[in-house]
Design a protein around this motif. Structure first.
Motif, PDB file in Angstrom:
ATOM      1  N   PRO A  42       4.981  14.246   7.274  1.00  0.00           N
ATOM      2  CA  PRO A  42       5.734  13.019   7.001  1.00  0.00           C
ATOM      3  C   PRO A  42       5.641  12.506   5.562  1.00  0.00           C
ATOM      4  O   PRO A  42       6.658  12.100   4.992  1.00  0.00           O
ATOM      5  N   HIS A  43       4.482  12.540   4.939  1.00  0.00           N
ATOM      6  CA  HIS A  43       4.380  12.043   3.565  1.00  0.00           C
ATOM      7  C   HIS A  43       5.101  12.959   2.577  1.00  0.00           C
ATOM      8  O   HIS A  43       5.626  12.502   1.579  1.00  0.00           O
ATOM      9  N   ARG A  44       5.173  14.259   2.861  1.00  0.00           N
ATOM     10  CA  ARG A  44       5.918  15.194   2.000  1.00  0.00           C
ATOM     11  C   ARG A  44       7.418  15.035   2.204  1.00  0.00           C
ATOM     12  O   ARG A  44       8.213  15.299   1.308  1.00  0.00           O
ATOM     13  N   ARG A  45       7.810  14.620   3.374  1.00  0.00           N
ATOM     14  CA  ARG A  45       9.218  14.383   3.696  1.00  0.00           C
ATOM     15  C   ARG A  45       9.804  13.349   2.731  1.00  0.00           C
ATOM     16  O   ARG A  45      10.909  13.512   2.221  1.00  0.00           O
ATOM     17  N   LEU A  46       9.051  12.290   2.481  1.00  0.00           N
ATOM     18  CA  LEU A  46       9.503  11.236   1.562  1.00  0.00           C
ATOM     19  C   LEU A  46       9.676  11.774   0.151  1.00  0.00           C
ATOM     20  O   LEU A  46      10.666  11.472  -0.526  1.00  0.00           O
ATOM     21  N   HIS A  47       8.735  12.583  -0.299  1.00  0.00           N
ATOM     22  CA  HIS A  47       8.829  13.190  -1.630  1.00  0.00           C
ATOM     23  C   HIS A  47      10.026  14.145  -1.700  1.00  0.00           C
ATOM     24  O   HIS A  47      10.756  14.178  -2.694  1.00  0.00           O
TER      25      HIS A  47
END
Length: 136
Positions: A42-47
């Motif tokens: 999920p945190h890489r999705r934002l990037h």
């Protein structure tokens, strides 16, 4: 490539991690992802979304092929971190997929891919979904 050359078009293909790719902001008409998105935490999705938005021209398009709920685990974002695993990839329902992208993109189409046998070299698996979006 021959067909595009006849139409005075120029296409360049790059095969690299988007997180390592050195690009010029606002310079791409179309970006195609076939298999990365459903493997992102999920945190890489934002990037990922921020990089795509930055790389695309204002009227640019994003095409994505990703696992649907038939193709992978429907693990929640919270479970990804609790279990420290994507379980092989996240399977997105149409609702979940659209909730990730609708703030930054106009979703033109989203559908389950059609399963294809090897007819004329066409590829298709029904455990995948496809989407075409335009930068909002």
């Amino acid at each position: 490539m021959k067909k595009t050359n006849r139409q005075n078009s120029s296409i360049k293909f790059y095969c690299t991690s988007i997180f390592d790719f050195n690009y010029q902001p606002n310079s791409y008409d179309f970006i195609y992802d076939c298999g990365l998105f459903h493997h992102l935490a999920p945190h890489r999705r934002l990037h990922f979304i921020e990089l795509i938005k930055s790389a695309l021209k204002d009227d640019g398009y994003l095409g994505i092929v990703c696992f649907n709920e038939d193709g992978a685990s429907t693990i929640s974002d919270r479970e990804v971190y609790r279990e420290q695993s994507l379980k092989g990839g996240i399977g997105y329902s149409e609702e979940r997929f659209k909730s990730v992208f609708m703030k930054d993109f106009t979703i033109i189409t989203y559908r389950k891919m059609k399963r294809m046998t090897d007819i004329n070299g066409l590829f298709g698996e029904d455990f995948l979904s496809v989407s075409l979006m335009k930068k909002a």
